[in-house]
Design a protein around this motif. Structure first.
Motif, PDB file in Angstrom:
ATOM      1  N   GLU A  12     -20.289 -11.954 -48.203  1.00 31.84           N
ATOM      2  CA  GLU A  12     -19.250 -11.504 -47.283  1.00 31.84           C
ATOM      3  C   GLU A  12     -19.281  -9.978 -47.227  1.00 31.84           C
ATOM      4  N   GLU A  13     -19.680  -9.446 -46.069  1.00 32.29           N
ATOM      5  CA  GLU A  13     -19.933  -8.009 -45.943  1.00 32.29           C
ATOM      6  C   GLU A  13     -18.718  -7.164 -46.291  1.00 32.29           C
ATOM      7  N   ILE A  14     -17.542  -7.584 -45.824  1.00 24.57           N
ATOM      8  CA  ILE A  14     -16.329  -6.798 -46.095  1.00 24.57           C
ATOM      9  C   ILE A  14     -16.061  -6.726 -47.587  1.00 24.57           C
ATOM     10  N   LEU A  15     -16.231  -7.840 -48.295  1.00 28.79           N
ATOM     11  CA  LEU A  15     -16.010  -7.849 -49.740  1.00 28.79           C
ATOM     12  C   LEU A  15     -17.053  -7.008 -50.466  1.00 28.79           C
ATOM     13  N   ALA A  16     -18.295  -7.049 -49.994  1.00 26.74           N
ATOM     14  CA  ALA A  16     -19.344  -6.243 -50.611  1.00 26.74           C
ATOM     15  C   ALA A  16     -19.036  -4.762 -50.470  1.00 26.74           C
ATOM     16  N   ILE A  17     -18.590  -4.353 -49.278  1.00 24.59           N
ATOM     17  CA  ILE A  17     -18.259  -2.942 -49.043  1.00 24.59           C
ATOM     18  C   ILE A  17     -17.033  -2.548 -49.849  1.00 24.59           C
ATOM     19  N   THR A  18     -16.063  -3.453 -49.953  1.00 26.10           N
ATOM     20  CA  THR A  18     -14.868  -3.167 -50.752  1.00 26.10           C
ATOM     21  C   THR A  18     -15.239  -2.914 -52.207  1.00 26.10           C
ATOM     22  N   LEU A  19     -16.106  -3.755 -52.772  1.00 25.96           N
ATOM     23  CA  LEU A  19     -16.550  -3.567 -54.146  1.00 25.96           C
ATOM     24  C   LEU A  19     -17.326  -2.263 -54.282  1.00 25.96           C
ATOM     25  N   GLN A  20     -18.169  -1.967 -53.303  1.00 29.16           N
ATOM     26  CA  GLN A  20     -18.941  -0.729 -53.329  1.00 29.16           C
ATOM     27  C   GLN A  20     -18.019   0.490 -53.337  1.00 29.16           C
ATOM     28  N   LYS A  21     -17.028   0.513 -52.452  1.00 28.91           N
ATOM     29  CA  LYS A  21     -16.110   1.657 -52.371  1.00 28.91           C
ATOM     30  C   LYS A  21     -15.279   1.786 -53.648  1.00 28.91           C
ATOM     31  N   LEU A  35     -27.690  -3.762 -51.661  1.00 29.89           N
ATOM     32  CA  LEU A  35     -26.668  -4.751 -51.343  1.00 29.89           C
ATOM     33  C   LEU A  35     -27.395  -6.007 -50.869  1.00 29.89           C
ATOM     34  N   ALA A  36     -27.259  -7.090 -51.596  1.00 25.68           N
ATOM     35  CA  ALA A  36     -27.925  -8.343 -51.236  1.00 25.68           C
ATOM     36  C   ALA A  36     -26.922  -9.272 -50.571  1.00 25.68           C
ATOM     37  N   ALA A  37     -27.337  -9.895 -49.469  1.00 25.43           N
ATOM     38  CA  ALA A  37     -26.438 -10.743 -48.700  1.00 25.43           C
ATOM     39  C   ALA A  37     -26.528 -12.207 -49.079  1.00 25.43           C
TER      40      ALA A  37
END
Length: 283
Positions: A12-21, A35-37
Motif C-alpha cells: 500500500e503506497e500511502i502506508l509505505a510513504i507514511t512509514l518512510q516519512k 521501497l518494494a511493492a
C-alpha cells in the motif's frame, strides 16, 4: 555509527510513504535504499542492496512477509550479517499474541511515531553491538518482551511460519484431510493415495507429486496444500519441499553444514533449508 541502510516492503503506497516519512523524522541518519511493492520485489531488492534493516509487511502480493523472511534466510550471503527484520501488521490480537510469543519485532498499522520510536531505539541498540544478545525491552504497544539475537533467527522464522494462520488472519475451518491426490496427466486423472507420496516439490504455479513409481503435477501451492495434510507425517523442510517422513532413510550433512535427505524409493536427495534444519538437530 556507520551508515545504516533500510528497505521497506509494503504494497500500500500511502502506508509505505507514511512509514518512510516517520523514519526520516525519527532516524534522520537512516538511509532508505528501496521501497518494494510486493514480496517478490522485496526478496530481489534485499539481496541486491543487502540492507541492515528490513521492514516487512505481513500481507503482500507475490510473497507474504513470512515467506520473504524465510527465503532471505536461505539466500543471504554467508559473509554478511543477516538484517534486522521488523514485521509490519494491522492490529490484530491473534497476530500480536503470535509476535510476542516469538519475541519478534513488529510495528502496527496505522503507523504511530510514539510506537515506532521505541522500535527505532531498539534497532539502534542492536546495531551498536557487535554480537547482540537477547535482551528485555518495551515493544511498540508499551508492553515488555524479549527481543532475539540474529543467532536465533532460523528458529524464530520457523516458529512464525507455524503461527502463520494467526498472523495472516486465516482463522477458518480446517479443511478436510486429503486421502487421495487427483493429478491430471494428459486427458487422464491419476489418483494417488496420500500415503504413497514420497515428497511434494513446488515448481512455479504447480506442485510436483513424487511417488516411487512416477511424478505428477497438480495446480496448487504448498501454502494451500499444508492445511490439508497431516503435518505430523509430512514435514516442510524447505520452501519448495514437503517430505513424507515415513520414507525418510537418512540425513547427511556436507562440509558447509547443509543438510540433505535420502528418501526410500527415490534417487534424488531433498535439500533442507537452514530455516528447517532444527527439525534434524539430533541427526
Amino acid at each position: 555509527m556507520k551508515t545504516i541502510h533500510a528497505l521497506i516492503a509494503e504494497d500500500e503506497e500511502i502506508l509505505a510513504i507514511t512509514l518512510q516519512k516517520s523514519l526520516e523524522r525519527l532516524w534522520p541518519e537512516l538511509k532508505l535504499v528501496a521501497l518494494a511493492a510486493n514480496g517478490v520485489e522485496a526478496v530481489n531488492m534485499a539481496l541486491k542492496e543487502l540492507p541492515e534493516i528490513i521492514f516487512l509487511d505481513i500481507k503482500m502480493p507475490g510473497k507474504t512477509g513470512l515467506e520473504v523472511a524465510e527465503e532471505l534466510a536461505e539466500e543471504w550471503p554467508a559473509d554478511r550479517d543477516f538484517p534486522q527484520i521488523v514485521f509490519v501488521t494491522a492490529y490484530d490480537e491473534y497476530a500480536i499474541q503470535a509476535f510476542e510469543q516469538e519475541a519478534c519485532d513488529y510495528v502496527l498499522k496505522p503507523i504511530n511515531d510514539a510506537r515506532l520510536a521505541k522500535t527505532v531505539q531498539r534497532l539502534q541498540t542492536k546495531l551498536r553491538d557487535e554480537a547482540p544478545l537477547p535482551n528485555h525491552s518495551t515493544d511498540v504497544t508499551g508492553a515488555d518482551h524479549t527481543t532475539t539475537s540474529d543467532s536465533e533467527l532460523d528458529k524464530m522464522i520457523a516458529s512464525l511460519s507455524k503461527l502463520a494462520p494467526a498472523i495472516l488472519g486465516h482463522r477458518t475451518v480446517t479443511p478436510e484431510r486429503l486421502t487421495m491426490i487427483r493429478a491430471a496427466v494428459g486427458n487422464q486423472i491419476r489418483m494417488i493415495p496420500i500415503e504413497d507420496v514420497l515428497y511434494f516439490e513446488a515448481t512455479d504455479k504447480y506442485i510436483n507429486v513424487v511417488t516411487a513409481e512416477q511424478s505428477s503435477l497438480i495446480r496448487m501451492s504448498l501454502r494451500e496444500l499444508l492445511p490439508q495434510i497431516d503435518t505430523q507425517i509430512f514435514w516442510q523442510v524447505h520452501r519448495s519441499y514437503i517430505i513424507n517422513t515415513r520414507y525418510l532413510q537418512f540425513a547427511t550433512r556436507d562440509e558447509t553444514g547443509k543438510l540433505s535427505l535420502q528418501l526410500k524409493g527415490s534417487p534424488q536427495k531433498v535439500q533442507v533449508s537452514r530455516v528447517y534444519a532444527h527439525l534434524f538437530k539430533q541427526m
